[in-house]
Design a protein around this motif. Sequence first.
Motif, PDB file in Angstrom:
ATOM      1  N   SER A   6       0.842  -1.199   0.000  1.00 51.19           N
ATOM      2  CA  SER A   6       0.000   0.000   0.000  1.00 51.19           C
ATOM      3  C   SER A   6       0.873   1.243   0.000  1.00 51.19           C
ATOM      4  O   SER A   6       1.956   1.261   0.584  1.00 51.19           O
ATOM      5  N   GLY A   7       0.401   2.277  -0.683  1.00 53.31           N
ATOM      6  CA  GLY A   7       1.130   3.545  -0.743  1.00 53.31           C
ATOM      7  C   GLY A   7       0.346   4.526  -1.584  1.00 53.31           C
ATOM      8  O   GLY A   7      -0.780   4.237  -2.014  1.00 53.31           O
ATOM      9  N   TYR A   8       0.935   5.677  -1.854  1.00 50.07           N
ATOM     10  CA  TYR A   8       0.260   6.702  -2.653  1.00 50.07           C
ATOM     11  C   TYR A   8       0.568   6.460  -4.127  1.00 50.07           C
ATOM     12  O   TYR A   8       1.258   7.237  -4.793  1.00 50.07           O
ATOM     13  N   TYR A   9       0.047   5.340  -4.636  1.00 48.85           N
ATOM     14  CA  TYR A   9       0.393   4.902  -5.984  1.00 48.85           C
ATOM     15  C   TYR A   9      -0.754   5.145  -6.964  1.00 48.85           C
ATOM     16  O   TYR A   9      -1.918   5.057  -6.604  1.00 48.85           O
ATOM     17  N   GLY A  10      -0.389   5.453  -8.214  1.00 50.46           N
ATOM     18  CA  GLY A  10      -1.386   5.647  -9.249  1.00 50.46           C
ATOM     19  C   GLY A  10      -1.899   7.063  -9.372  1.00 50.46           C
ATOM     20  O   GLY A  10      -2.892   7.306 -10.060  1.00 50.46           O
ATOM     21  N   PHE A  11      -1.225   8.027  -8.744  1.00 50.39           N
ATOM     22  CA  PHE A  11      -1.658   9.433  -8.793  1.00 50.39           C
ATOM     23  C   PHE A  11      -0.742  10.294  -9.674  1.00 50.39           C
ATOM     24  O   PHE A  11      -0.883  11.507  -9.705  1.00 50.39           O
ATOM     25  N   GLY A  12       0.217   9.675 -10.336  1.00 46.15           N
ATOM     26  CA  GLY A  12       1.100  10.430 -11.219  1.00 46.15           C
ATOM     27  C   GLY A  12       2.209  11.182 -10.513  1.00 46.15           C
ATOM     28  O   GLY A  12       2.842  12.055 -11.098  1.00 46.15           O
ATOM     29  N   ASN A  13       2.459  10.833  -9.241  1.00 47.98           N
ATOM     30  CA  ASN A  13       3.554  11.466  -8.511  1.00 47.98           C
ATOM     31  C   ASN A  13       4.822  10.637  -8.726  1.00 47.98           C
ATOM     32  O   ASN A  13       4.898   9.490  -8.298  1.00 47.98           O
ATOM     33  N   THR A  14       5.811  11.221  -9.404  1.00 46.71           N
ATOM     34  CA  THR A  14       7.009  10.481  -9.782  1.00 46.71           C
ATOM     35  C   THR A  14       7.717   9.871  -8.578  1.00 46.71           C
ATOM     36  O   THR A  14       8.198   8.738  -8.644  1.00 46.71           O
ATOM     37  N   GLY A  15       7.781  10.616  -7.474  1.00 45.87           N
ATOM     38  CA  GLY A  15       8.465  10.106  -6.292  1.00 45.87           C
ATOM     39  C   GLY A  15       7.830   8.842  -5.753  1.00 45.87           C
ATOM     40  O   GLY A  15       8.513   7.859  -5.448  1.00 45.87           O
ATOM     41  N   ASP A  16       6.509   8.838  -5.652  1.00 42.53           N
ATOM     42  CA  ASP A  16       5.818   7.664  -5.131  1.00 42.53           C
ATOM     43  C   ASP A  16       5.883   6.487  -6.104  1.00 42.53           C
ATOM     44  O   ASP A  16       5.988   5.329  -5.675  1.00 42.53           O
ATOM     45  N   GLU A  17       5.816   6.769  -7.405  1.00 41.00           N
ATOM     46  CA  GLU A  17       5.949   5.691  -8.386  1.00 41.00           C
ATOM     47  C   GLU A  17       7.360   5.099  -8.330  1.00 41.00           C
ATOM     48  O   GLU A  17       7.540   3.887  -8.493  1.00 41.00           O
ATOM     49  N   ALA A  18       8.360   5.947  -8.068  1.00 36.55           N
ATOM     50  CA  ALA A  18       9.739   5.457  -7.939  1.00 36.55           C
ATOM     51  C   ALA A  18       9.886   4.571  -6.709  1.00 36.55           C
ATOM     52  O   ALA A  18      10.618   3.576  -6.734  1.00 36.55           O
ATOM     53  N   ILE A  19       9.187   4.934  -5.635  1.00 39.44           N
ATOM     54  CA  ILE A  19       9.209   4.109  -4.425  1.00 39.44           C
ATOM     55  C   ILE A  19       8.658   2.726  -4.730  1.00 39.44           C
ATOM     56  O   ILE A  19       9.253   1.698  -4.358  1.00 39.44           O
ATOM     57  N   THR A  89      -5.553  11.122   5.497  1.00 43.90           N
ATOM     58  CA  THR A  89      -4.449  10.247   5.112  1.00 43.90           C
ATOM     59  C   THR A  89      -4.172   9.170   6.156  1.00 43.90           C
ATOM     60  O   THR A  89      -4.096   7.977   5.836  1.00 43.90           O
ATOM     61  N   VAL A  90      -4.025   9.580   7.403  1.00 45.90           N
ATOM     62  CA  VAL A  90      -3.708   8.624   8.468  1.00 45.90           C
ATOM     63  C   VAL A  90      -4.805   7.564   8.627  1.00 45.90           C
ATOM     64  O   VAL A  90      -4.500   6.360   8.653  1.00 45.90           O
ATOM     65  N   PRO A  91      -6.089   7.944   8.728  1.00 48.76           N
ATOM     66  CA  PRO A  91      -7.130   6.907   8.869  1.00 48.76           C
ATOM     67  C   PRO A  91      -7.130   5.892   7.734  1.00 48.76           C
ATOM     68  O   PRO A  91      -7.384   4.706   7.958  1.00 48.76           O
ATOM     69  N   TYR A  92      -6.832   6.328   6.517  1.00 47.88           N
ATOM     70  CA  TYR A  92      -6.831   5.394   5.382  1.00 47.88           C
ATOM     71  C   TYR A  92      -5.749   4.324   5.567  1.00 47.88           C
ATOM     72  O   TYR A  92      -6.032   3.121   5.511  1.00 47.88           O
ATOM     73  N   TYR A  93      -4.502   4.752   5.779  1.00 49.41           N
ATOM     74  CA  TYR A  93      -3.407   3.779   5.863  1.00 49.41           C
ATOM     75  C   TYR A  93      -3.457   2.960   7.156  1.00 49.41           C
ATOM     76  O   TYR A  93      -3.085   1.780   7.163  1.00 49.41           O
ATOM     77  N   GLY A  95      -6.257   2.141   8.521  1.00 50.95           N
ATOM     78  CA  GLY A  95      -7.349   1.205   8.250  1.00 50.95           C
ATOM     79  C   GLY A  95      -6.865  -0.043   7.545  1.00 50.95           C
ATOM     80  O   GLY A  95      -7.317  -1.163   7.845  1.00 50.95           O
ATOM     81  N   LEU A  96      -5.933   0.115   6.591  1.00 49.49           N
ATOM     82  CA  LEU A  96      -5.388  -1.042   5.880  1.00 49.49           C
ATOM     83  C   LEU A  96      -4.630  -1.968   6.829  1.00 49.49           C
ATOM     84  O   LEU A  96      -4.717  -3.201   6.721  1.00 49.49           O
ATOM     85  N   ILE A  97      -3.901  -1.383   7.750  1.00 55.89           N
ATOM     86  CA  ILE A  97      -3.173  -2.192   8.738  1.00 55.89           C
ATOM     87  C   ILE A  97      -4.151  -2.978   9.609  1.00 55.89           C
ATOM     88  O   ILE A  97      -3.932  -4.154   9.926  1.00 55.89           O
ATOM     89  N   HIS A  98      -5.265  -2.357   9.945  1.00 63.03           N
ATOM     90  CA  HIS A  98      -6.263  -3.054  10.755  1.00 63.03           C
ATOM     91  C   HIS A  98      -6.953  -4.180   9.977  1.00 63.03           C
ATOM     92  O   HIS A  98      -7.326  -5.204  10.565  1.00 63.03           O
ATOM     93  N   ILE A  99      -7.114  -4.003   8.665  1.00 60.31           N
ATOM     94  CA  ILE A  99      -7.657  -5.098   7.849  1.00 60.31           C
ATOM     95  C   ILE A  99      -6.701  -6.289   7.889  1.00 60.31           C
ATOM     96  O   ILE A  99      -7.130  -7.445   8.064  1.00 60.31           O
ATOM     97  N   ALA A 100      -5.403  -6.020   7.735  1.00 62.46           N
ATOM     98  CA  ALA A 100      -4.412  -7.104   7.809  1.00 62.46           C
ATOM     99  C   ALA A 100      -4.443  -7.770   9.184  1.00 62.46           C
ATOM    100  O   ALA A 100      -4.371  -9.005   9.292  1.00 62.46           O
ATOM    101  N   ARG A 101      -4.585  -6.967  10.202  1.00 60.35           N
ATOM    102  CA  ARG A 101      -4.632  -7.521  11.560  1.00 60.35           C
ATOM    103  C   ARG A 101      -5.886  -8.394  11.744  1.00 60.35           C
ATOM    104  O   ARG A 101      -5.838  -9.444  12.396  1.00 60.35           O
ATOM    105  N   TRP A 102      -7.013  -7.969  11.179  1.00 60.02           N
ATOM    106  CA  TRP A 102      -8.262  -8.725  11.271  1.00 60.02           C
ATOM    107  C   TRP A 102      -8.098 -10.127  10.683  1.00 60.02           C
ATOM    108  O   TRP A 102      -8.602 -11.112  11.228  1.00 60.02           O
TER     109      TRP A 102
END
Length: 352
Positions: A6-19, A89-93, A95-102
Motif C-alpha cells: 500500500s502507498g500513494y500509488y497511481g496518482f502520477g507522482n514520480t516520487g511515489d511511483e519510484a518508491i 491520510t492517516v485513517p486510510y493507511y 485502516g489497511l493495517i487493521h484489515i491485515a490484523r483482522w
Amino acid sequence: MHVVISGYYGFGNTGDEAILLSIIQALKKVMPSIQITALSHTPEQTATSFQVQSVNRWNFRDIKRVIKASDGLISGGGSLLQDSTSIKTVPYYIGLIHIARWYKKPTFVYAQGIGPFRYKISKWLVQKTLRHVNYITIRDQNSQQLLQQLSIQQPMQLVPDPVLGLVTTATNPTIKKQPYIIVSVRPWKDAKSYLSKMATYLDQMVAKGFNIVFLPMHDKTDEMTAKQIAAFMKEKSEMISNLSLEEKVAIIKDATLVIGVRLHALVFAAITNVPFIALSYDPKIEAFANQCQMPLIGHISNDDWQAKNLLQQTNKILAELHKYKATLKQKTDIYQMQALDTAKLVLQTFKS
C-alpha cells in the motif's frame, strides 16, 4: 510468497511511483518468484507499468480479498503516516493495517517517514496501531525519534529511502544542450516570495552559460509553479513534462546540478551522482540533504535565504565538483546495499 503493497500509488507522482518500482525491484531480486499486488488509484496502469497485480485502492471489498489471500501487508514507503497533506491520510493507511490484523496477516512498515502531525487524533491513531505491526523500518532519524516519543516498542530499524536502490537503464530522450541545471519545484502555501528569488538566481545561472530545465515530479501541480517562476525570469528556460520515471532519472543524470524542493528529484540526483542543493518544505528534505552531505539553502516559506545564497553555494559546488560527486558516490554505494537489506527483512518477517 504473495505480498500486498500500500502507498500513494497511481496518482502520477514520480516520487511515489519510484518508491513502488524500487520496492518491487528489491523484492524480486531477493525472491524472483514473489507475487506482488499493489493498491493503486489507477490499477490497470500500475499493473501494466510495473508488471504486478493491482487492485483499486478505494475498493475495500477487493482490498480485503487480496490481503486475506496474501502472506502479509507492506505499508509504504513514503510519507504515509502524516496529516500535513490531509486529515484523511492517516485513517486510510491505518485502516489497511487493521484489515491485515483482522485477517491475522503480518504487517511490515517499509522505509516510511513518520509525521508531522497537526492533529492529536492522527498521532493517537498511529501510536495505537503501530504497537501491533510486526516490524517498522523508517527512513530518517526524525521519524525514529517521533516513534520513540510515542513509546512504540516494536522491532524498529533506520533504513535508506527505497529509491536509493533503484536500478534504471533509460537514456536521456530530449536534452542535447549542455551544460544544464535541473530545477524541481512544487507549490506551497505562504511561499510566494521564493518564486521571485528562484527566478533571480536562475537568471544569474543563465548568464554563467547554463541552460535551465524545469522537471516536474508531479506533472500538473509542479508545472504550474515552474511556469510562475519562468514568468518572473528575464532569461529563457525550458520545461519537460510527460516523461516516464526512468526518463526523468536519465535527464537528471546528465545535468551539472539539481536545485530541488521535491525529495525524489534529490534522490534521483544522489543515485546518479549529480550534486544538488535542497530547498525544504518538510523535515524529510533536511534529513536527506544531511544524509548525503549536500547543502540545504533554507525553507521555502522563510525569508532567511536569498538568491545570492543559492549563487554562493552553487559557485562552491562548481569549484569542487569532483569532490561533491565523490561524496555522493560513497554515500549512495552504501545506501544501495542497505536498500536491498530492507527487502530481505520483509521476507524474513513474513516467513517467521
